[in-house]
Design an enzyme around this catalytic site. Structure first.
Site, mmCIF file in Angstrom:
data_model
loop_
_atom_site.group_PDB
_atom_site.id
_atom_site.type_symbol
_atom_site.label_atom_id
_atom_site.label_comp_id
_atom_site.label_asym_id
_atom_site.label_seq_id
_atom_site.Cartn_x
_atom_site.Cartn_y
_atom_site.Cartn_z
ATOM 1 N N GLY A 8 0.823 -1.213 0.000
ATOM 2 C CA GLY A 8 0.000 0.000 0.000
ATOM 3 C C GLY A 8 0.850 1.253 0.000
ATOM 4 N N LEU A 10 1.445 3.519 -2.095
ATOM 5 C CA LEU A 10 0.958 4.723 -2.764
ATOM 6 C C LEU A 10 -0.269 5.300 -2.075
ATOM 7 C CD1 LEU A 10 1.357 3.686 -6.511
ATOM 8 C CD2 LEU A 10 3.001 4.825 -5.003
ATOM 9 N N GLY A 11 -0.622 4.742 -0.925
ATOM 10 C CA GLY A 11 -1.782 5.216 -0.181
ATOM 11 C C GLY A 11 -1.461 6.392 0.717
ATOM 12 N N GLN A 12 -2.426 6.736 1.567
ATOM 13 C CA GLN A 12 -2.320 7.928 2.407
ATOM 14 C C GLN A 12 -1.080 7.901 3.296
ATOM 15 O OE1 GLN A 12 -5.149 8.258 5.622
ATOM 16 N NE2 GLN A 12 -5.089 10.487 5.609
ATOM 17 N N ASP A 34 2.515 -1.695 -4.500
ATOM 18 C CA ASP A 34 1.111 -1.292 -4.548
ATOM 19 C C ASP A 34 0.466 -2.020 -5.717
ATOM 20 O OD1 ASP A 34 -1.422 0.332 -4.527
ATOM 21 O OD2 ASP A 34 -0.265 1.495 -3.075
ATOM 22 N N ARG A 36 -0.806 -0.644 -8.253
ATOM 23 C CA ARG A 36 -0.542 0.078 -9.498
ATOM 24 C C ARG A 36 0.905 0.533 -9.529
ATOM 25 N NH1 ARG A 36 -2.892 3.703 -5.973
ATOM 26 N NH2 ARG A 36 -2.103 5.857 -5.982
ATOM 27 N N TYR A 140 -15.246 -1.883 8.294
ATOM 28 C CA TYR A 140 -13.865 -1.460 8.541
ATOM 29 C C TYR A 140 -13.467 -1.763 9.992
ATOM 30 C CZ TYR A 140 -9.813 1.712 8.714
ATOM 31 O OH TYR A 140 -8.560 2.257 8.860
ATOM 32 N N LYS A 144 -10.634 -4.320 11.498
ATOM 33 C CA LYS A 144 -9.542 -3.878 12.365
ATOM 34 C C LYS A 144 -9.462 -4.689 13.655
ATOM 35 C CE LYS A 144 -7.598 -0.885 9.748
ATOM 36 N NZ LYS A 144 -6.291 -1.237 9.155
#
Length: 315
Positions: A8, A10-12, A34, A36, A140, A144
């Protein structure tokens, strides 16, 4: 020297963590992944396209790069997870168990974040303790809580060095909002600079925990470097810096932009999620066990956010 694989990337969180890790441990020692291709500055070091739901591909890349640590960040965030709950389960839980299996098989250190979303409406709302009732009412949140338990299981059952934090809402000027309930606290700064006004989808008086991204990144690295003998807990340490409602951000912005105005158009989905979360959480266990301490309060963060967002618009 650590060799770290980041999912991940390229995420936040990952898009900023990648650079900080490369600065700390060396560009060639941090492998971003990621679903992409990387572009721009994220393509300045090793990078692989990996779908975390593909266990064989994840194992192949981790082994090929001879990593000793996985930082597993790939996830579908809270608001999008309510729209696509089955997709959220497949990514958030399928990807997590795949990453944990790779850590087990290759004997790697492991980090994955949990969230204040792991709490629910029956959790104590103020100064929520480290160990408390967790009955979330969102997909979500279910992901978690299950993820916290799964990471603990891999530590106790297989000896995997798993570690994690419960992040509050994260505020950053680098990455656009990605479908989280707390993303209004990012949007408000962009709109303050662009239009001197913001319409919040979260209602007035709705307090949630927040943290500026530099504090979040430092917390990850600090926890991963912590002496394991001092960690009575392993996963899902409460950490936070700010407990605030939309109007608190509005007042902080008005100190710099007096004409800024704030009004409301509440989104029922995200408001219901926010109502199920704590008003504030107790971070004292993280402080005791590995020295967590946030540096940014709402005023210091606001000054920096407005400056950085303004720079983005004037480039």
């Amino acid at each position: 020297m650590k060799r770290i694989l980041v999912t991940g990337a390229l995420g936040q969180i990952g898009s900023e963590l990648l650079g900080q890790l490369r600065e700390a441990y060396g560009t060639d020692n941090v492998i971003g992944t990621d679903i992409r291709e990387a572009e721009g500055e994220h393509n300045n070091g090793p990078f692989e396209v990996v779908d975390v739901t593909n266990a064989d591909r994840l194992h192949e890349v981790a082994k090929a790069h001879n990593v000793d640590t996985i930082m597993h960040l790939a996830a579908l965030l809270s608001a999008k997870a309510e729209i696509y709950p089955k997709v959220a389960w497949d990514i958030n839980m399928g990807g997590l168990v795949n990453a944990l299996e790779v850590a087990h098989e290759l004997e790697l250190q492991f980090f994955t974040p949990s969230s204040i979303g792991a709490f629910g409406p029956t959790t104590p709302k103020d100064q929520t303790p480290q160990d408390t009732l967790q009955r979330p009412t969102t997909m979500y949140g279910v992901n978690k809580v299950a993820g916290e338990l799964l990471a603990d299981y891999y530590y106790h059952r297989f000896g995997v060095d798993t570690r994690g934090v419960r992040f509050p809402g994260l505020i950053s000027y680098v990455t656009p909002p990605g479908g989280g309930t707390t993303d209004y606290a990012v949007e408000i700064y962009y709109e303050a600079i662009k239009n001197k006004a913001y319409r919040s989808y979260i209602g007035e008086g709705t307090k949630m925990d927040m943290m500026y991204m530099p504090d979040a990144l430092n917390a990850i690295i600090q926890l991963m470097e912590a002496d394991p003998a001092k960690l009575e807990h392993r996963n899902a340490f409460n950490i936070s810096a700010i407990s605030a409602a939309p109007e608190d951000f509005g007042k902080a912005i008005q100190k710099h932009i007096p004409e800024f105005t704030l009004d409301y158009e509440v989104d029922p989905i995200r408001q219901n999620i926010a109502n199920s979360w704590p008003n504030s959480i107790d971070s004292s266990v993280a402080t005791k066990e590995w020295g967590f301490q946030a540096e940014y309060d709402i005023d210091r963060m606001t000054e920096d956010m407005l400056e950085k967002v303004k720079e983005k618009y004037t480039k």
